[in-house]
Design an enzyme around this catalytic site. Structure first.
Site, PDB file in Angstrom:
ATOM      1  N   SER A 145       1.851  14.910  -1.596  1.00  0.00           N
ATOM      2  CA  SER A 145       2.887  13.748  -1.665  1.00  0.00           C
ATOM      3  C   SER A 145       2.857  13.084  -3.146  1.00  0.00           C
ATOM      4  O   SER A 145       3.426  12.198  -3.286  1.00  0.00           O
ATOM      5  CB  SER A 145       2.576  12.992  -0.704  1.00  0.00           C
ATOM      6  OG  SER A 145       1.002  12.337  -0.642  1.00  0.00           O
TER       7      SER A 145
ATOM      8  N   HIS B  46      -1.545   6.994  -2.718  1.00  0.00           N
ATOM      9  CA  HIS B  46      -0.282   6.930  -3.007  1.00  0.00           C
ATOM     10  C   HIS B  46      -0.149   5.859  -4.034  1.00  0.00           C
ATOM     11  O   HIS B  46      -1.060   5.242  -4.545  1.00  0.00           O
ATOM     12  CB  HIS B  46       0.530   6.440  -1.926  1.00  0.00           C
ATOM     13  CG  HIS B  46       0.862   7.775  -1.052  1.00  0.00           C
ATOM     14  ND1 HIS B  46       1.407   7.541   0.417  1.00  0.00           N
ATOM     15  CD2 HIS B  46       0.928   8.956  -1.106  1.00  0.00           C
ATOM     16  CE1 HIS B  46       1.681   8.649   0.898  1.00  0.00           C
ATOM     17  NE2 HIS B  46       1.238   9.609  -0.112  1.00  0.00           N
TER      18      HIS B  46
ATOM     19  N   ASP C  72       5.918   3.845   2.335  1.00  0.00           N
ATOM     20  CA  ASP C  72       4.874   4.499   3.573  1.00  0.00           C
ATOM     21  C   ASP C  72       4.987   3.509   4.608  1.00  0.00           C
ATOM     22  O   ASP C  72       4.210   3.784   5.631  1.00  0.00           O
ATOM     23  CB  ASP C  72       3.604   4.402   2.969  1.00  0.00           C
ATOM     24  CG  ASP C  72       3.298   5.312   1.937  1.00  0.00           C
ATOM     25  OD1 ASP C  72       2.090   5.122   1.026  1.00  0.00           O
ATOM     26  OD2 ASP C  72       3.795   6.284   1.818  1.00  0.00           O
TER      27      ASP C  72
END
Lengths: 222, 198
Positions: free
Chosen positions: A98, A137, A164
């Site tokens: 990701s 992230h 998210d």
């Protein structure tokens, strides 16, 4: 070795019939060689097992303690890394794609917590309540009180379509300071693939540790 | 050895250990296991002479080691989540370092590079049995040192191939004779020093 494998294929008869003109000499006694190699491996293991049986209990405890010291010294190095970086897990492995093209699956990340406030653009690793696998992230939004006491953070994976909020717990819209484990400050490409493989095939982990343990317990100092 | 003569029954001493398998190595090129085997056997021969291993040293080492391991386990599984228990973890790491340091210093001071240290026995103050073998050489040196007075020392260098059969068996009686010879030389030297002191 490749040639002798061909001779063992099920259609051996066919191969021999067709290759009459170019037939090579029969392979050397392969089964006997394999049997001898098996015996040598058994001997190696038996030697070490015999060593274990010959020790009296005090020696065994001492050897076990040496093994324990080796393991705990690795643990202590990890703990001191934790102390220095202030992060629960100073080294993590990226498990998903990701964050591509920045971080790929199998990369190792070095984390540091530090006292500076969290800002947008930083790559952070956070732990959601009730889940044990942390996520790495990028921070895209930060809401902060003027006196700096409270902070709301929103993250998004570079390679994901949306932010998210889909990953956070039910009803949770923001992350807070205590969710953050650390900021990524460095990385090593692809070295973490070993960890991923050992996770997917746990038998490998036990095999490795068992073999190392046996060797350490029975190897005499030079 | 006439054909009609029956072999005499072997006299086994009353308190002999039960016969065990002869020692055999499967890899004669492994220097570590060669040295280890000779060490183990020499250690048994010396213990057979009546000496007893000084177990205090090993016990202390084991106690210190277990304490260090306990610190490590506590730092991992102890109460509290990480950033909050920073000082606990710090304390554990420091204790671990101190305990292992003390253990290593203790081992170095009392044992040195010996693999057998014995208690005081028969007038002597106990001895240290150590051995040396340099890399890639086929010579092995066995050293017997008095614990109190390091000047009382005897050593003997032998060629390793003389004590191993080609198929890996240790020539036990030959090695035992060699170690006992060294042992007698050590006793003599001890006796000499005692006489000189008197």
């Amino acid at each position: 070795v490749l040639e002798s494998h061909l001779l063992h294929l099920p259609f051996k008869g066919f191969a021999l019939v067709n290759a009459v003109g170019t037939r090579k000499l029969p392979a050397p006694k392969l089964p006997a060689l394999e049997a001898e190699k098996e015996l040598l491996k058994m001997d190696f293991i038996m030697d070490h097992l015999r060593e274990l049986r010959r020790m009296n209990w005090r020696q065994m405890v001492a050897q076990g303690m040496q093994l324990g010291l080796i393991i705990t010294s690795a643990l202590m190095i990890w703990k001191s890394l934790m102390l220095v970086t202030g992060s629960e897990s100073p080294v993590v492995v990226v498990l998903s794609g990701s964050m591509e093209p920045g971080f790929y699956r199998g990369d190792i990340l070095f984390l540091n917590m530090g006292k500076k406030p969290i800002r947008t653009g930083e790559v952070v690793v956070f732990n959601l309540d009730g889940r044990d696998i942390p996520i790495v992230h990028r921070v895209i939004k930060v809401h902060e009180r003027r006196n700096g006491t409270h902070i709301d953070i929103l993250t998004k994976g570079d390679n994901n379509y949306g932010d998210d909020r889909a990953l956070y717990n039910e009803g949770q819209e923001w992350l807070h300071q205590h969710h953050i484990m650390g900021r990524a400050v460095g990385f090593l490409p692809k070295v973490g693939m070993v960890t991923i493989i050992m996770n997917d095939y746990p038998a490998l982990k036990f095999l490795l540790i068992g073999a190392l343990g046996l060797l350490v317990l029975t190897t005499k100092d030079g | 050895m006439g054909r009609n003569k029956k072999p005499e029954p072997v006299k086994v001493p009353a308190n002999a250990e039960p016969a065990r398998d002869p020692i055999r190595l499967s890899n004669l090129y492994d220097a570590g296991s060669l040295k280890g085997t000779l060490d183990e056997f020499a250690r048994e021969v010396i213990l057979d002479q009546g000496h007893q291993e000084d177990t205090v040293i090993n016990n202390v080492k084991i106690a210190l080691g277990l304490a260090a391991i306990g610190c490590a386990v506590y730092s991992q599984y102890g109460p509290g989540k990480f950033p909050a228990n920073w000082w606990t973890v710090f304390g554990c790491v420091i204790s671990y370092i101190v305990l292992t340091f003390v253990m290593n210093v203790y081992s170095w001071k009392t044992e040195g590079d010996a693999f057998l240290v014995t208690k005081p026995f028969r007038g002597g103050k106990g001895l240290r049995l150590s051995s040396r073998m340099t890399r890639f050489s086929d010579e092995y040196t066995l050293v017997l040192t008095d614990r109190k007075n390091p000047k009382i020392e005897v050593m003997n260098t032998v060629r390793i191939p003389n004590f191993f059969h080609a198929d890996g068996y240790l020539a036990e009686s030959a090695w035992r004779a060699e170690v006992e010879k060294l042992w007698r030389a050590f006793e003599e030297k001890q006796g000499d020093k005692a006489k000189k002191r008197d």
